[in-house]
Scaffold this motif. Structure first.
Motif, mmCIF file in Angstrom:
data_model
loop_
_atom_site.group_PDB
_atom_site.id
_atom_site.type_symbol
_atom_site.label_atom_id
_atom_site.label_comp_id
_atom_site.label_asym_id
_atom_site.label_seq_id
_atom_site.Cartn_x
_atom_site.Cartn_y
_atom_site.Cartn_z
ATOM 1 N N ALA A 294 0.827 -1.209 0.000
ATOM 2 C CA ALA A 294 0.000 0.000 0.000
ATOM 3 C C ALA A 294 0.861 1.259 0.000
ATOM 4 O O ALA A 294 0.567 2.229 -0.715
ATOM 5 C CB ALA A 294 -0.923 0.000 1.216
ATOM 6 N N THR A 295 1.936 1.251 0.785
ATOM 7 C CA THR A 295 2.777 2.447 0.902
ATOM 8 C C THR A 295 3.606 2.672 -0.351
ATOM 9 O O THR A 295 3.738 3.810 -0.819
ATOM 10 C CB THR A 295 3.685 2.331 2.139
ATOM 11 O OG1 THR A 295 2.878 2.045 3.284
ATOM 12 C CG2 THR A 295 4.432 3.632 2.376
ATOM 13 N N VAL A 296 4.173 1.604 -0.908
ATOM 14 C CA VAL A 296 4.916 1.748 -2.170
ATOM 15 C C VAL A 296 4.008 2.317 -3.247
ATOM 16 O O VAL A 296 4.379 3.244 -3.984
ATOM 17 C CB VAL A 296 5.503 0.391 -2.622
ATOM 18 C CG1 VAL A 296 6.080 0.503 -4.036
ATOM 19 C CG2 VAL A 296 6.583 -0.079 -1.674
ATOM 20 N N GLY A 297 2.813 1.766 -3.359
ATOM 21 C CA GLY A 297 1.876 2.242 -4.375
ATOM 22 C C GLY A 297 1.489 3.691 -4.178
ATOM 23 O O GLY A 297 1.401 4.464 -5.144
ATOM 24 N N LEU A 298 1.266 4.076 -2.919
ATOM 25 C CA LEU A 298 0.905 5.459 -2.641
ATOM 26 C C LEU A 298 2.006 6.413 -3.076
ATOM 27 O O LEU A 298 1.751 7.432 -3.724
ATOM 28 C CB LEU A 298 0.618 5.633 -1.148
ATOM 29 C CG LEU A 298 0.338 7.063 -0.680
ATOM 30 C CD1 LEU A 298 -0.894 7.621 -1.359
ATOM 31 C CD2 LEU A 298 0.195 7.111 0.829
ATOM 32 N N LEU A 299 3.249 6.093 -2.728
ATOM 33 C CA LEU A 299 4.365 6.961 -3.106
ATOM 34 C C LEU A 299 4.535 7.026 -4.615
ATOM 35 O O LEU A 299 4.837 8.084 -5.175
ATOM 36 C CB LEU A 299 5.646 6.474 -2.441
ATOM 37 C CG LEU A 299 5.665 6.582 -0.915
ATOM 38 C CD1 LEU A 299 6.945 5.974 -0.358
ATOM 39 C CD2 LEU A 299 5.527 8.032 -0.457
#
Length: 238
Positions: A131-136
Motif C-alpha cells: 500500500a505504501t509503495v503504491g501510494l508513493l
C-alpha cells in the motif's frame, strides 16, 4: 505568520480532517450496515477517497502531505530540510490524534478509547508495504511527470481502491495508524498492532523512494504549473 507555521497548520488541519473522514465514516458505516462488513468497508473507502480529493485540492497550495512517510520522501528528494520535515511530521501526528477525538465525540463515544481490533500477521504487514509503495508511486509519479494538478484525484482514487486490494485495507500512513489506536470502532487498530504497521510503512517508504528515484530521475519541466519543479513537488500530498 511564517511560511513554516502556515504549512504546519495546513498539515495539522488536513490530517485531522482525513482521520475524521476515516474514523467517522467507519462509525457511520458500521451503524448503517451492521450486518454487512463488505458494504461497510465500501462506505468507508468511498468517503475516505472523496475526502482526500477535497482536502488535497483545498490545501495543496500551502501543504498537503498528511503523511509522515510522504514528508520523509520529500526530505530524501531534497524538497524540504530537516527542520521543515520535523515540524510537518509533528503536525501530522497531532492532527491525526485530534481528528480521532473529534470523530469519537461526534458520534457520542468516549473521546479516547483504545482499540481492541487486533491486526497482526505477515500478510497484513506485506499489505502495508504494498500500500505504501503504491501510494508513493502515485504521489510522486504524478508530480514528477508534470501533472501535479491531478495528484488529488490520483491519490483519492488509489486510496479508495487500496482499501480493497490490500490485505490490511491500506493504512499506509504512520500518523493515521497511531490515530486509529484511540478509537474502539470499525476503523480502529489495537495499540499492540500499530508498531508493526508503522515498520511496514517505513519499509514501503524506503522501497517507494528508490522506485521513484529510478523511474523519475528528473522532474518534468513541461507541466502547466511549471513555475519551478521543486515548488510543484513541495506542494504535493499523500
Amino acid at each position: 505568520m511564517s511560511l513554516l507555521a502556515r504549512r504546519a497548520t495546513a498539515e495539522l488541519v488536513g490530517t485531522a480532517f482525513l482521520v475524521i473522514a476515516v474514523v467517522g465514516s467507519g462509525i457511520m458505516a458500521s451503524r448503517l450496515s451492521p450486518n454487512d462488513t463488505g458494504l461497510a468497508l465500501l462506505e468507508n473507502s468511498v468517503a475516505t477517497g472523496a475526502a482526500l480529493v477535497a482536502l488535497i485540492v483545498a490545501l495543496q497550495p500551502v501543504s498537503a502531505s498528511f503523511n509522515p512517510v510522504v514528508t520523509l520522501v520529500e526530505k530524501g528528494l531534497g524538497l524540504v530540510d530537516w527542520r521543515t520535515a520535523g515540524a510537518l511530521i509533528v503536525a501530522q501526528f497531532v492532527g491525526g490524534l485530534l481528528g480521532t477525538v473529534v470523530a469519537n465525540l461526534m458520534f457520542g463515544l468516549d473521546a479516547v478509547a483504545l482499540s481492541s481490533h487486533t491486526r497482526m500477521g505477515p500478510g497484513l504487514w506485506l499489505g502495508e508495504v504494498v500500500a505504501t509503495v503504491g501510494l508513493l508511486l502515485v504521489v510522486f509519479g504524478t508530480v514528477r511527470s508534470g501533472r501535479a494538478d491531478r495528484v488529488a484525484f490520483a491519490v483519492g482514487g488509489y486510496i479508495a481502491a487500496a482499501y480493497w486490494f490490500t490485505s490490511s485495507t491500506s493504512f499506509a500512513n504512520p500518523a493515521v495508524t497511531l490515530a486509529r489506536t484511540i478509537t474502539n470502532t470499525f476503523a480502529g487498530i489495537a495499540p499492540a498492532s500499530a508498531p508493526w504497521f508503522v515498520v511496514a510503512q517505513l519499509v514501503g517508504g524506503a522501497l517507494g523512494f528508490l522506485l521513484v528515484r529510478f523511474l523519475y530521475p528528473l522532474v518534468a519541466s513541461h507541466s502547466s504549473e511549471a513555475s519551478g519543479t521543486a515548488a510543484a513537488d513541495r506542494k504535493v500530498i499523500s
